[in-house]
Design a protein around this motif. Structure first.
Motif, PDB file in Angstrom:
ATOM      1  N   ALA A 276      -2.395   1.952   3.870  1.00  0.00           N
ATOM      2  CA  ALA A 276      -1.707   1.155   2.846  1.00  0.00           C
ATOM      3  C   ALA A 276      -1.598   1.924   1.533  1.00  0.00           C
ATOM      4  O   ALA A 276      -0.600   1.823   0.813  1.00  0.00           O
ATOM      5  CB  ALA A 276      -2.437  -0.168   2.635  1.00  0.00           C
ATOM      6  N   GLU A 277      -2.623   2.726   1.192  1.00  0.00           N
ATOM      7  CA  GLU A 277      -2.572   3.557  -0.006  1.00  0.00           C
ATOM      8  C   GLU A 277      -1.451   4.585   0.102  1.00  0.00           C
ATOM      9  O   GLU A 277      -0.719   4.845  -0.866  1.00  0.00           O
ATOM     10  CB  GLU A 277      -3.921   4.253  -0.193  1.00  0.00           C
ATOM     11  N   GLN A 278      -1.287   5.128   1.306  1.00  0.00           N
ATOM     12  CA  GLN A 278      -0.201   6.093   1.529  1.00  0.00           C
ATOM     13  C   GLN A 278       1.157   5.417   1.399  1.00  0.00           C
ATOM     14  O   GLN A 278       2.099   5.992   0.820  1.00  0.00           O
ATOM     15  CB  GLN A 278      -0.367   6.713   2.922  1.00  0.00           C
ATOM     16  N   LEU A 279       1.269   4.200   1.911  1.00  0.00           N
ATOM     17  CA  LEU A 279       2.537   3.470   1.800  1.00  0.00           C
ATOM     18  C   LEU A 279       2.834   3.108   0.338  1.00  0.00           C
ATOM     19  O   LEU A 279       4.003   3.140  -0.097  1.00  0.00           O
ATOM     20  CB  LEU A 279       2.484   2.198   2.653  1.00  0.00           C
ATOM     21  N   ALA A 280       1.796   2.752  -0.421  1.00  0.00           N
ATOM     22  CA  ALA A 280       2.010   2.365  -1.820  1.00  0.00           C
ATOM     23  C   ALA A 280       2.512   3.534  -2.654  1.00  0.00           C
ATOM     24  O   ALA A 280       3.249   3.336  -3.636  1.00  0.00           O
ATOM     25  CB  ALA A 280       0.705   1.820  -2.407  1.00  0.00           C
ATOM     26  N   LEU A 281       2.152   4.753  -2.302  1.00  0.00           N
ATOM     27  CA  LEU A 281       2.602   5.929  -3.050  1.00  0.00           C
ATOM     28  C   LEU A 281       4.085   6.214  -2.830  1.00  0.00           C
ATOM     29  O   LEU A 281       4.715   6.874  -3.655  1.00  0.00           O
ATOM     30  CB  LEU A 281       1.773   7.151  -2.640  1.00  0.00           C
ATOM     31  N   THR A 282       4.631   5.744  -1.735  1.00  0.00           N
ATOM     32  CA  THR A 282       6.039   6.005  -1.430  1.00  0.00           C
ATOM     33  C   THR A 282       6.913   4.781  -1.654  1.00  0.00           C
ATOM     34  O   THR A 282       8.104   4.831  -1.377  1.00  0.00           O
ATOM     35  CB  THR A 282       6.177   6.465   0.030  1.00  0.00           C
ATOM     36  N   ASN A 283       6.309   3.689  -2.107  1.00  0.00           N
ATOM     37  CA  ASN A 283       7.054   2.446  -2.266  1.00  0.00           C
ATOM     38  C   ASN A 283       6.516   1.708  -3.473  1.00  0.00           C
ATOM     39  O   ASN A 283       5.369   1.897  -3.871  1.00  0.00           O
ATOM     40  CB  ASN A 283       6.922   1.597  -0.988  1.00  0.00           C
ATOM     41  N   GLY A 284       7.325   0.840  -4.035  1.00  0.00           N
ATOM     42  CA  GLY A 284       6.914   0.124  -5.240  1.00  0.00           C
ATOM     43  C   GLY A 284       5.874  -0.941  -5.003  1.00  0.00           C
ATOM     44  O   GLY A 284       5.281  -1.464  -5.960  1.00  0.00           O
ATOM     45  N   LYS A 285       5.589  -1.307  -3.766  1.00  0.00           N
ATOM     46  CA  LYS A 285       4.613  -2.349  -3.484  1.00  0.00           C
ATOM     47  C   LYS A 285       3.196  -1.821  -3.692  1.00  0.00           C
ATOM     48  O   LYS A 285       2.930  -0.637  -3.547  1.00  0.00           O
ATOM     49  CB  LYS A 285       4.776  -2.858  -2.058  1.00  0.00           C
ATOM     50  N   SER A 286       2.300  -2.766  -3.985  1.00  0.00           N
ATOM     51  CA  SER A 286       0.908  -2.392  -4.181  1.00  0.00           C
ATOM     52  C   SER A 286       0.188  -2.284  -2.832  1.00  0.00           C
ATOM     53  O   SER A 286       0.705  -2.711  -1.792  1.00  0.00           O
ATOM     54  CB  SER A 286       0.205  -3.433  -5.053  1.00  0.00           C
ATOM     55  N   ARG A 287      -1.007  -1.721  -2.880  1.00  0.00           N
ATOM     56  CA  ARG A 287      -1.786  -1.589  -1.657  1.00  0.00           C
ATOM     57  C   ARG A 287      -2.135  -2.952  -1.079  1.00  0.00           C
ATOM     58  O   ARG A 287      -2.126  -3.155   0.134  1.00  0.00           O
ATOM     59  CB  ARG A 287      -3.060  -0.802  -1.941  1.00  0.00           C
ATOM     60  N   ALA A 288      -2.418  -3.934  -1.958  1.00  0.00           N
ATOM     61  CA  ALA A 288      -2.756  -5.281  -1.495  1.00  0.00           C
ATOM     62  C   ALA A 288      -1.579  -5.928  -0.770  1.00  0.00           C
ATOM     63  O   ALA A 288      -1.756  -6.611   0.250  1.00  0.00           O
ATOM     64  CB  ALA A 288      -3.203  -6.143  -2.670  1.00  0.00           C
ATOM     65  N   ASP A 289      -0.351  -5.713  -1.291  1.00  0.00           N
ATOM     66  CA  ASP A 289       0.832  -6.266  -0.616  1.00  0.00           C
ATOM     67  C   ASP A 289       1.018  -5.641   0.754  1.00  0.00           C
ATOM     68  O   ASP A 289       1.358  -6.340   1.729  1.00  0.00           O
ATOM     69  CB  ASP A 289       2.076  -6.042  -1.477  1.00  0.00           C
ATOM     70  N   TRP A 290       0.807  -4.324   0.847  1.00  0.00           N
ATOM     71  CA  TRP A 290       0.960  -3.661   2.135  1.00  0.00           C
ATOM     72  C   TRP A 290      -0.108  -4.146   3.126  1.00  0.00           C
ATOM     73  O   TRP A 290       0.176  -4.349   4.311  1.00  0.00           O
ATOM     74  CB  TRP A 290       0.888  -2.149   1.972  1.00  0.00           C
ATOM     75  N   LEU A 291      -1.331  -4.322   2.664  1.00  0.00           N
ATOM     76  CA  LEU A 291      -2.388  -4.804   3.547  1.00  0.00           C
ATOM     77  C   LEU A 291      -2.064  -6.192   4.103  1.00  0.00           C
ATOM     78  O   LEU A 291      -2.331  -6.500   5.267  1.00  0.00           O
ATOM     79  CB  LEU A 291      -3.725  -4.845   2.817  1.00  0.00           C
ATOM     80  N   LYS A 292      -1.466  -7.026   3.263  1.00  0.00           N
ATOM     81  CA  LYS A 292      -1.086  -8.361   3.726  1.00  0.00           C
ATOM     82  C   LYS A 292       0.012  -8.276   4.775  1.00  0.00           C
ATOM     83  O   LYS A 292      -0.005  -9.005   5.776  1.00  0.00           O
ATOM     84  CB  LYS A 292      -0.641  -9.200   2.524  1.00  0.00           C
ATOM     85  N   GLN A 293       0.967  -7.370   4.563  1.00  0.00           N
ATOM     86  CA  GLN A 293       2.058  -7.221   5.526  1.00  0.00           C
ATOM     87  C   GLN A 293       1.584  -6.562   6.831  1.00  0.00           C
ATOM     88  O   GLN A 293       2.081  -6.883   7.910  1.00  0.00           O
ATOM     89  CB  GLN A 293       3.191  -6.396   4.914  1.00  0.00           C
ATOM     90  N   LEU A 294       0.621  -5.661   6.691  1.00  0.00           N
ATOM     91  CA  LEU A 294       0.145  -4.957   7.877  1.00  0.00           C
ATOM     92  C   LEU A 294      -0.609  -5.870   8.836  1.00  0.00           C
ATOM     93  O   LEU A 294      -0.919  -5.460   9.963  1.00  0.00           O
ATOM     94  CB  LEU A 294      -0.763  -3.792   7.470  1.00  0.00           C
ATOM     95  N   GLN A 295      -0.873  -7.102   8.426  1.00  0.00           N
ATOM     96  CA  GLN A 295      -1.451  -8.061   9.360  1.00  0.00           C
ATOM     97  C   GLN A 295      -0.494  -8.350  10.525  1.00  0.00           C
ATOM     98  O   GLN A 295      -0.926  -8.772  11.593  1.00  0.00           O
ATOM     99  CB  GLN A 295      -1.804  -9.360   8.634  1.00  0.00           C
ATOM    100  N   LEU A 296       0.798  -8.093  10.284  1.00  0.00           N
ATOM    101  CA  LEU A 296       1.789  -8.305  11.345  1.00  0.00           C
ATOM    102  C   LEU A 296       1.664  -7.272  12.461  1.00  0.00           C
ATOM    103  O   LEU A 296       2.316  -7.402  13.496  1.00  0.00           O
ATOM    104  CB  LEU A 296       3.200  -8.277  10.761  1.00  0.00           C
ATOM    105  N   LEU A 297       0.819  -6.249  12.272  1.00  0.00           N
ATOM    106  CA  LEU A 297       0.566  -5.313  13.371  1.00  0.00           C
ATOM    107  C   LEU A 297      -0.092  -6.009  14.555  1.00  0.00           C
ATOM    108  O   LEU A 297      -0.170  -5.454  15.657  1.00  0.00           O
ATOM    109  CB  LEU A 297      -0.324  -4.165  12.890  1.00  0.00           C
ATOM    110  N   ALA A 298      -0.543  -7.234  14.346  1.00  0.00           N
ATOM    111  CA  ALA A 298      -1.070  -8.036  15.452  1.00  0.00           C
ATOM    112  C   ALA A 298      -0.023  -8.237  16.546  1.00  0.00           C
ATOM    113  O   ALA A 298      -0.371  -8.542  17.690  1.00  0.00           O
ATOM    114  CB  ALA A 298      -1.551  -9.391  14.934  1.00  0.00           C
ATOM    115  N   GLY A 299       1.264  -8.055  16.187  1.00  0.00           N
ATOM    116  CA  GLY A 299       2.322  -8.189  17.189  1.00  0.00           C
ATOM    117  C   GLY A 299       2.208  -7.194  18.323  1.00  0.00           C
ATOM    118  O   GLY A 299       2.713  -7.435  19.421  1.00  0.00           O
ATOM    119  N   TYR A 300       1.539  -6.042  18.085  1.00  0.00           N
ATOM    120  CA  TYR A 300       1.331  -5.077  19.156  1.00  0.00           C
ATOM    121  C   TYR A 300       0.309  -5.584  20.171  1.00  0.00           C
ATOM    122  O   TYR A 300       0.355  -5.226  21.338  1.00  0.00           O
ATOM    123  CB  TYR A 300       0.852  -3.741  18.575  1.00  0.00           C
ATOM    124  N   PHE A 301      -0.619  -6.421  19.703  1.00  0.00           N
ATOM    125  CA  PHE A 301      -1.671  -6.926  20.578  1.00  0.00           C
ATOM    126  C   PHE A 301      -1.376  -8.342  21.064  1.00  0.00           C
ATOM    127  O   PHE A 301      -1.661  -8.676  22.213  1.00  0.00           O
ATOM    128  CB  PHE A 301      -3.017  -6.910  19.841  1.00  0.00           C
TER     129      PHE A 301
END
Length: 451
Positions: free
Chosen positions: A104-129
């Motif tokens: 998420a820190e890596q994503l925040a450096l390339t995008n305007g969103k914060s690390r906390a926003d990315w962490l919340k969105q990355l919960q959707l990775l549950a779709g793989y499982f």
């Protein structure tokens, strides 16, 4: 009337007068009472028809089931190369929070969103499982937002984000001796997530004792269907599983079952023996997942990350791993699978894989758990060992082929003889009598009438 007909009639009269078969003599001695002769003729004809039906049915059942399975027991010492099963240990925590925070820190450096926003969105990775646990639209939007930062090799990326076996397994003891857990287990994608799968089964002869990390410090919470305990343990080829909760000290008992088959069964069709030898097909443990993979690829043109596309021998060259953009299609497939009992339109079920048969020579295991005590809440301990000193052995042998039936003692000759005796009073001597009269006496009478 021709000479042959007269000879046959004379021989038939002799047979009725002198045969040892019960009731046949009455057809001659009561010839002056036609109604009695008709009665006895119908009675004998009914007995012959009943005997013929029962004997033919027994013969057809014998030919339809040309194998027999016998049950015996063997001691552990007499069993050749008793293998320790490839145990899978799966954590309820599918992704590492520490590794996702770095991502998420890596994503925040390339995008305007914060690390906390990315962490919340990355919960959707549950779709793989759990494809059914997330919104397909939101998952597709996350996939588009990740763009080039999410590699095509989804399998490797998810393995990188999963908790390592080193963090999951605190200590391992094989037959009472401390061993390196990294040499025993390897992180491998499974339908239950990324699990630590036992590799060096040849080193274990008695017991395996594990101490597991039950701390929630590295947990990354994602949507999941239902409640999951800390760990689940699985054995290949067995439907049951065992679960471990934090703070539990448990003992798992393995009950092996040995299936053996006579090598001569290779000459029998698969439909008759109901199993296959190693050179004929994949093991059921590999065949069913491959059958499920083909159904998913046919529906979504992609493969779930649990399958290793590099080991498919070029069969899926133009197929890539499914990503979050295909969540809607995977939900459709998973939804049909979950409703397969209620509808006949399911895309996949084990019953649709008719080519997947069990192995003729195989080891199967039953896993039984017993709670032995409690330890610190931040860990769980489990001891895995064989239960008892005896191994049930199911031996499948071939009976005889159709041309060997006359020589076979397994064709229930006692039953057939009993049926013939009850219905028409027939025995082995009666058969010799019939041959004697219908061959020798018929020829003799034909010769006498020609003089």
């Amino acid at each position: 009337m021709s000479r042959l007909k007269r000879a046959f009639r004379k021989t038939l009269v002799e047979f009725f007068k002198k045969t040892s078969l019960n009731g046949f003599g009455l057809l001659y001695f009561i010839r002056r009472r036609p109604y009695q002769r008709i009665f006895w003729f119908l009675f004998i004809a009914t007995g012959i028809a009943a005997a013929t039906f029962v004997v033919c049915t027994t013969l057809l059942q014998f030919l339809a089931r040309p194998t027999v399975t016998s049950l015996s027991e063997a001691s552990f010492e007499s069993v050749e190369s008793l293998p320790f099963p490839a145990l899978s240990i799966c954590s309820a925590n599918k992704l590492s929070r520490q590794r996702l925070e770095a991502f998420a820190e890596q994503l925040a450096l390339t995008n305007g969103k914060s690390r906390a926003d990315w962490l919340k969105q990355l919960q959707l990775l549950a779709g793989y499982f759990y494809p059914l646990a997330v919104s397909a639209t939101a998952a597709a939007e996350l996939q588009a937002a990740l763009a080039a930062l999410w590699p095509l090799d989804v399998r490797r990326q998810l393995l990188h984000l999963s908790p390592s076996c080193e963090s999951l397994l605190l200590s391992c003891h094989v037959d009472g001796v401390a061993s390196n857990c990294s040499e025993l287990f390897r992180l491998t994608p499974r339908l239950e997530g990324s699990c630590c799968v036992l590799q060096r089964t040849d080193r274990i002869s008695d017991a395996l004792r594990l101490r597991l990390n039950a701390s929630h410090a590295d947990d990354f919470h994602m949507p999941r269907p239902g409640f999951s305990t800390a760990f689940s343990l699985h054995l290949p080829g067995w439907l049951g599983r065992a679960t471990l909760a934090p703070g539990e000290s448990s003992a798992l008992h393995l009950r092996p079952l040995h299936l053996k088959a006579d090598p001569q069964l290779r000459d029998y069709p698969l439909t008759q023996r109901g199993c296959h030898f190693p050179e004929e097909a994949d093991h059921l443990v590999q065949c069913l997942p491959q059958c499920r993979l083909r159904s998913t690829v046919a529906a979504c043109n992609c493969a779930p990350f649990v399958y290793d596309l590099a080991s498919t021998d070029g069969q899926l060259e133009n197929v890539s791993y499914c990503n979050l953009a295909q969540t809607a299609c995977l939900q459709s497939v998973e939804g049909k699978q979950s409703q397969r009992i209620l509808t006949e339109s399911s895309s996949w079920s084990p019953w649709s894989c008719a080519e997947c048969l069990p192995a003729c020579n195989d080891w199967r295991y039953e896993l039984r758990k017993s709670l032995t005590g409690y330890v610190d809440r931040l860990e769980s301990t489990v001891s895995i060992s064989y239960d008892g000193q005896r191994v049930p052995v199911y031996q499948q042998d071939g009976l005889y082929k159709w041309y060997q039936l006359l020589l076979s003692t397994k064709f229930r000759l006692a039953n057939v003889g009993g049926v013939l005796s009850v219905c028409i009073g027939c025995s082995f001597i009666s058969g010799v009598e019939l041959v004697y009269f219908m061959v020798y006496r018929l020829w003799y009478n034909w010769q006498q009438l020609g003089m």
